[in-house]
Design a protein around this motif. Structure first.
Motif, PDB file in Angstrom:
ATOM      1  N   PHE A 178       0.863  -1.174   0.000  1.00  0.00           N
ATOM      2  CA  PHE A 178       0.000   0.000   0.000  1.00  0.00           C
ATOM      3  C   PHE A 178       0.901   1.227   0.000  1.00  0.00           C
ATOM      4  CE2 PHE A 178      -2.233  -3.339   2.329  1.00  0.00           C
ATOM      5  CZ  PHE A 178      -3.468  -3.354   1.705  1.00  0.00           C
ATOM      6  N   HIS A 179       0.799   2.066  -1.041  1.00  0.00           N
ATOM      7  CA  HIS A 179       1.626   3.269  -1.153  1.00  0.00           C
ATOM      8  C   HIS A 179       0.686   4.464  -1.274  1.00  0.00           C
ATOM      9  CE1 HIS A 179       5.363   5.319  -2.936  1.00  0.00           C
ATOM     10  NE2 HIS A 179       4.485   6.245  -2.616  1.00  0.00           N
ATOM     11  N   LEU A 180       0.734   5.351  -0.296  1.00  0.00           N
ATOM     12  CA  LEU A 180      -0.149   6.517  -0.271  1.00  0.00           C
ATOM     13  C   LEU A 180       0.575   7.766  -0.742  1.00  0.00           C
ATOM     14  CD1 LEU A 180      -1.797   5.887   3.203  1.00  0.00           C
ATOM     15  CD2 LEU A 180      -2.882   5.645   0.969  1.00  0.00           C
ATOM     16  N   GLU A 181      -0.156   8.597  -1.483  1.00  0.00           N
ATOM     17  CA  GLU A 181       0.354   9.892  -1.939  1.00  0.00           C
ATOM     18  C   GLU A 181      -0.738  10.930  -1.747  1.00  0.00           C
ATOM     19  OE1 GLU A 181       1.285   9.324  -6.047  1.00  0.00           O
ATOM     20  OE2 GLU A 181       2.855   7.870  -5.634  1.00  0.00           O
ATOM     21  N   ARG A 182      -0.344  12.173  -1.592  1.00  0.00           N
ATOM     22  CA  ARG A 182      -1.313  13.268  -1.500  1.00  0.00           C
ATOM     23  C   ARG A 182      -1.990  13.455  -2.853  1.00  0.00           C
ATOM     24  NH1 ARG A 182      -0.998  14.965   3.299  1.00  0.00           N
ATOM     25  NH2 ARG A 182       0.953  15.207   4.400  1.00  0.00           N
ATOM     26  N   ASP A 183      -3.258  13.868  -2.807  1.00  0.00           N
ATOM     27  CA  ASP A 183      -4.016  14.150  -4.025  1.00  0.00           C
ATOM     28  C   ASP A 183      -4.776  15.449  -3.790  1.00  0.00           C
ATOM     29  OD1 ASP A 183      -5.123  13.867  -6.546  1.00  0.00           O
ATOM     30  OD2 ASP A 183      -6.722  12.526  -5.872  1.00  0.00           O
ATOM     31  N   GLY A 184      -4.141  16.557  -4.142  1.00  0.00           N
ATOM     32  CA  GLY A 184      -4.744  17.861  -3.907  1.00  0.00           C
ATOM     33  C   GLY A 184      -4.679  18.252  -2.437  1.00  0.00           C
ATOM     34  N   GLU A 185      -5.575  19.144  -2.044  1.00  0.00           N
ATOM     35  CA  GLU A 185      -5.580  19.672  -0.679  1.00  0.00           C
ATOM     36  C   GLU A 185      -6.048  18.666   0.347  1.00  0.00           C
ATOM     37  OE1 GLU A 185      -4.816  22.841   0.606  1.00  0.00           O
ATOM     38  OE2 GLU A 185      -3.788  23.075  -1.317  1.00  0.00           O
ATOM     39  N   ALA A 186      -7.082  17.873   0.009  1.00  0.00           N
ATOM     40  CA  ALA A 186      -7.714  17.055   1.043  1.00  0.00           C
ATOM     41  C   ALA A 186      -7.867  15.588   0.668  1.00  0.00           C
ATOM     42  CB  ALA A 186      -9.090  17.639   1.373  1.00  0.00           C
ATOM     43  N   GLY A 187      -7.236  15.151  -0.394  1.00  0.00           N
ATOM     44  CA  GLY A 187      -7.413  13.778  -0.827  1.00  0.00           C
ATOM     45  C   GLY A 187      -6.128  12.979  -0.796  1.00  0.00           C
ATOM     46  N   ALA A 188      -6.267  11.692  -1.103  1.00  0.00           N
ATOM     47  CA  ALA A 188      -5.122  10.787  -1.159  1.00  0.00           C
ATOM     48  C   ALA A 188      -5.305   9.822  -2.329  1.00  0.00           C
ATOM     49  CB  ALA A 188      -5.002  10.009   0.141  1.00  0.00           C
ATOM     50  N   VAL A 189      -4.198   9.332  -2.814  1.00  0.00           N
ATOM     51  CA  VAL A 189      -4.185   8.282  -3.825  1.00  0.00           C
ATOM     52  C   VAL A 189      -3.503   7.076  -3.202  1.00  0.00           C
ATOM     53  CG1 VAL A 189      -3.226   7.539  -6.042  1.00  0.00           C
ATOM     54  CG2 VAL A 189      -4.123   9.850  -5.783  1.00  0.00           C
ATOM     55  N   LEU A 190      -4.142   5.924  -3.342  1.00  0.00           N
ATOM     56  CA  LEU A 190      -3.559   4.666  -2.893  1.00  0.00           C
ATOM     57  C   LEU A 190      -3.106   3.904  -4.124  1.00  0.00           C
ATOM     58  CD1 LEU A 190      -2.978   2.315  -0.956  1.00  0.00           C
ATOM     59  CD2 LEU A 190      -5.389   1.678  -1.180  1.00  0.00           C
ATOM     60  N   ARG A 191      -1.807   3.637  -4.190  1.00  0.00           N
ATOM     61  CA  ARG A 191      -1.255   2.782  -5.245  1.00  0.00           C
ATOM     62  C   ARG A 191      -1.013   1.419  -4.598  1.00  0.00           C
ATOM     63  NH1 ARG A 191      -0.039   5.885  -9.542  1.00  0.00           N
ATOM     64  NH2 ARG A 191       0.206   8.111  -9.133  1.00  0.00           N
ATOM     65  N   PHE A 192      -1.750   0.437  -5.070  1.00  0.00           N
ATOM     66  CA  PHE A 192      -1.743  -0.887  -4.464  1.00  0.00           C
ATOM     67  C   PHE A 192      -1.124  -1.898  -5.416  1.00  0.00           C
ATOM     68  CE2 PHE A 192      -3.806  -5.044  -4.205  1.00  0.00           C
ATOM     69  CZ  PHE A 192      -3.525  -5.386  -2.891  1.00  0.00           C
ATOM     70  N   THR A 193      -0.305  -2.793  -4.879  1.00  0.00           N
ATOM     71  CA  THR A 193       0.290  -3.884  -5.655  1.00  0.00           C
ATOM     72  C   THR A 193       0.154  -5.178  -4.873  1.00  0.00           C
ATOM     73  OG1 THR A 193       1.941  -2.367  -6.566  1.00  0.00           O
ATOM     74  CG2 THR A 193       2.389  -4.719  -6.790  1.00  0.00           C
ATOM     75  N   HIS A 194      -0.248  -6.236  -5.553  1.00  0.00           N
ATOM     76  CA  HIS A 194      -0.246  -7.578  -4.965  1.00  0.00           C
ATOM     77  C   HIS A 194       0.450  -8.504  -5.947  1.00  0.00           C
ATOM     78  CE1 HIS A 194      -2.657 -11.299  -3.418  1.00  0.00           C
ATOM     79  NE2 HIS A 194      -1.390 -11.341  -3.090  1.00  0.00           N
ATOM     80  N   GLU A 195       1.596  -9.044  -5.523  1.00  0.00           N
ATOM     81  CA  GLU A 195       2.355 -10.008  -6.325  1.00  0.00           C
ATOM     82  C   GLU A 195       2.201 -11.381  -5.693  1.00  0.00           C
ATOM     83  OE1 GLU A 195       6.475  -9.086  -6.930  1.00  0.00           O
ATOM     84  OE2 GLU A 195       6.056  -6.980  -7.305  1.00  0.00           O
ATOM     85  N   TYR A 196       1.980 -12.401  -6.533  1.00  0.00           N
ATOM     86  CA  TYR A 196       1.850 -13.752  -6.012  1.00  0.00           C
ATOM     87  C   TYR A 196       2.162 -14.770  -7.096  1.00  0.00           C
ATOM     88  CZ  TYR A 196      -2.767 -13.431  -8.186  1.00  0.00           C
ATOM     89  OH  TYR A 196      -3.790 -13.245  -9.067  1.00  0.00           O
ATOM     90  N   GLU A 197       2.413 -15.988  -6.654  1.00  0.00           N
ATOM     91  CA  GLU A 197       2.700 -17.097  -7.552  1.00  0.00           C
ATOM     92  C   GLU A 197       1.436 -17.936  -7.737  1.00  0.00           C
ATOM     93  OE1 GLU A 197       5.754 -17.866  -8.984  1.00  0.00           O
ATOM     94  OE2 GLU A 197       6.530 -16.005  -8.133  1.00  0.00           O
ATOM     95  N   GLY A 198       1.237 -18.454  -8.943  1.00  0.00           N
ATOM     96  CA  GLY A 198       0.130 -19.371  -9.196  1.00  0.00           C
ATOM     97  C   GLY A 198      -1.229 -18.735  -9.031  1.00  0.00           C
ATOM     98  N   GLU A 199      -2.169 -19.498  -8.479  1.00  0.00           N
ATOM     99  CA  GLU A 199      -3.535 -19.005  -8.264  1.00  0.00           C
ATOM    100  C   GLU A 199      -3.563 -18.135  -7.025  1.00  0.00           C
ATOM    101  OE1 GLU A 199      -6.071 -19.594 -10.411  1.00  0.00           O
ATOM    102  OE2 GLU A 199      -4.489 -20.511 -11.603  1.00  0.00           O
TER     103      GLU A 199
END
Length: 132
Positions: free
Chosen positions: A91-112
């Motif tokens: 979970f990587h959070l960044e500011r988005d304007g004055e009052a918001g946030a952006v969540l950049r999410f990554t999930h890495e996994y093997e197989g199913e």
């Protein structure tokens, strides 16, 4: 102002699958942080987290994914959990304007594993939780 789950993508490198999401949240990063970095916060929108020691190297046990450790920890910005079976959830959070946030999410996994629709539904619950 409401948030949105703007992008979801999936790609494969060899046997590793990588899911990415960009989630725009109508609240400051400091409000989002507890939702991705505490037992109570994750439990409110994901599922009951058994263990989460909030520090680099701390133990973590995530529902449906298993046990592991905290492999990145930058308070109010980055929480990354790497699990014994090889999953990595970031979970990587960044500011988005004055009052918001952006969540950049990554999930890495093997197989199913987790699916794009499954994570999209979770992020919709996160938006509902933060909007309450």
């Amino acid at each position: 102002m409401s948030g949105s789950v703007e992008q979801g993508s999936s790609r494969t490198h060899g046997s590793t699958r990588i899911l990415h999401f960009l989630v725009r949240l109508p609240v400051p990063m400091e409000t989002v942080w507890p939702a991705v970095a505490t037992v109570e916060g994750l439990g409110a929108w994901w599922a009951g987290v058994e263990v989460l020691e909030p520090r680099l190297g701390g133990a973590v046990e995530l529902p449906g994914l298993g046990e592991g450790q905290v492999t990145a920890w930058d308070v109010d910005r980055v929480a990354e959990y790497t699990l014994e079976r090889g999953d990595r959830v970031r979970f990587h959070l960044e500011r988005d304007g004055e009052a918001g946030a952006v969540l950049r999410f990554t999930h890495e996994y093997e197989g199913e594993g987790e699916t794009e629709p499954g994570w999209r539904a979770r992020f919709e619950r996160l938006l509902e939780t933060l909007d309450a």
